[in-house]
Scaffold this motif. Structure first.
Motif, short mmCIF file in Angstrom:
data_model
loop_
_atom_site.label_atom_id
_atom_site.label_comp_id
_atom_site.label_asym_id
_atom_site.label_seq_id
_atom_site.Cartn_x
_atom_site.Cartn_y
_atom_site.Cartn_z
N SER A 198 -2.36 -3.05 -2.38
CA SER A 198 -2.16 -2.41 -1.18
C SER A 198 -2.25 -4.62 -0.25
CB SER A 198 -4.08 -2.21 -0.60
OG SER A 198 -3.81 -1.03 -0.45
N TYR A 245 -2.25 4.15 -1.12
CA TYR A 245 -3.67 3.85 -0.51
C TYR A 245 -3.82 5.65 0.23
CZ TYR A 245 -5.75 2.76 3.76
OH TYR A 245 -7.11 2.28 4.53
N GLY A 246 -5.64 5.78 -0.39
CA GLY A 246 -5.75 6.69 0.73
C GLY A 246 -5.92 8.14 -0.26
N ASN A 278 3.78 -5.48 5.69
CA ASN A 278 3.45 -6.34 6.16
C ASN A 278 3.34 -7.46 6.79
OD1 ASN A 278 0.21 -4.47 5.34
ND2 ASN A 278 1.20 -4.66 3.40
N SER A 298 0.77 -1.36 -0.35
CA SER A 298 -0.59 -0.43 0.28
C SER A 298 0.81 1.01 -0.19
CB SER A 298 -0.51 -0.19 1.24
OG SER A 298 -0.02 0.04 2.22
N GLN A 314 -1.27 9.80 7.23
CA GLN A 314 -2.71 10.33 7.00
C GLN A 314 -2.56 10.11 8.67
OE1 GLN A 314 -4.58 7.99 4.03
NE2 GLN A 314 -2.43 7.60 2.94
N ASP A 315 -4.05 9.24 8.70
CA ASP A 315 -4.72 9.77 10.47
C ASP A 315 -4.36 8.01 10.99
OD1 ASP A 315 -5.34 12.03 10.15
OD2 ASP A 315 -7.89 11.18 9.80
N ASP A 316 -4.41 7.76 10.21
CA ASP A 316 -3.80 6.03 11.01
C ASP A 316 -2.29 5.56 11.04
OD1 ASP A 316 -1.85 6.11 8.64
OD2 ASP A 316 -3.23 3.84 7.62
N ASN A 317 -1.66 7.19 10.76
CA ASN A 317 -0.08 6.84 11.17
C ASN A 317 0.42 5.77 10.84
OD1 ASN A 317 1.82 8.13 11.97
ND2 ASN A 317 1.79 7.05 14.11
N LEU A 318 0.54 5.41 9.27
CA LEU A 318 1.34 4.31 8.72
C LEU A 318 1.34 5.30 6.98
CD1 LEU A 318 -1.19 0.88 10.06
CD2 LEU A 318 1.64 1.88 10.76
N HIS A 319 0.80 5.57 6.52
CA HIS A 319 0.19 5.25 4.93
C HIS A 319 0.73 7.27 5.21
CE1 HIS A 319 -2.47 1.87 5.38
NE2 HIS A 319 -0.73 1.76 4.36
#
Length: 230
Positions: free
Chosen positions: A92, A61-62, A122, A56, A201-206
């Motif tokens: 992703s 992603y996003g 992942n 992703s 992003q808000d997920d703190n990953l992407h």
């Protein structure tokens, strides 16, 4: 008799004229065939391919597909290396096992000159065994090289909450594979933005769309020398 003679002479001239035209027309195809054929226009060389096998982080992603660092890389190639193209085969959620299962079909389909392998995040987030990840990535590198492609291995790092040993071994396997297969290594894809919360992003990953150009530039530093060698 004299009149008959003139009539015969006129008839003979008409016949000679007609026969001459018939012979001329018959000769035209042969004369045309004897002319050398015009050379066909030279076929344009097919663009060489950079194949990106990622997850992703590379699939965008996003965000819109055109905003991802891979799409921005394609734009740069279109401007500066017009005989190259980018194929983004990133998915992703992909793990190294998934990439390993797809690599042969992808290299046969696209015949890339360069394969960028950017997988492992992942695996790490799921705590999958490092030895399996090493085997999967080794298969991807080997298959790419067997198909005649250069390989750029893009590494990843895991947060320390997964355990010191796992984090250390996870990071080290990229260096080990790069040394073993003699391929260039970009140690950490997210290095330019890793410590900037606003770049995610808000997920703190992407990473956000705004951070994608910096990721492209980061990859470019190691990728461009491979393009210039081709």
């Amino acid at each position: 008799m004299l009149l008959d003679h003139f009539r015969y002479a006129a008839f003979r001239r008409r016949m000679q004229w007609a026969i001459g035209w018939v012979l001329l027309l018959a000769a035209l195809p042969a004369a045309h065939a004897a002319e050398p054929a015009a050379p066909l226009p030279a076929a344009e060389a097919a663009p060489r391919t950079v194949l990106v096998m990622g997850d992703s982080l590379s699939a965008g992603y996003g965000m819109a597909a055109a905003e991802s660092w891979v799409a921005l890389l394609a734009d740069r190639l279109a401007a500066s290396y017009t005989d190259w193209r980018v194929v983004n085969a990133s998915i992703s959620g992909e793990t190294t096992a998934g990439g390993s299962s797809r690599i042969t079909a992808e290299v046969l389909r696209h015949r890339p000159a360069v394969v960028v392998i950017a997988l492992g995040a992942n695996d790490g987030l799921r705590g999958l065994p490092v030895r399996e990840m090493r085997r999967n990535l080794a298969r991807m590198i080997g298959a790419s090289q067997h198909a005649g492609a250069e390989v750029l291995l893009v590494g990843m790092r895991m947060p320390p909450n997964l355990g010191t040993e796992y984090t250390r071994d996870f990071e080290a396997l990229y260096r080990e594979l790069a040394d073993f297969f003699d391929v260039p290594l970009l140690p950490f894809l997210l290095e330019p933005i890793a410590l900037e919360r606003d770049a995610f992003q808000d997920d703190n990953l992407h990473p956000t769309p705004a951070a994608q150009a910096r990721l492209r530039d980061h990859v470019w530093t190691t990728l461009e020398p491979l393009l210039q060698q081709q």
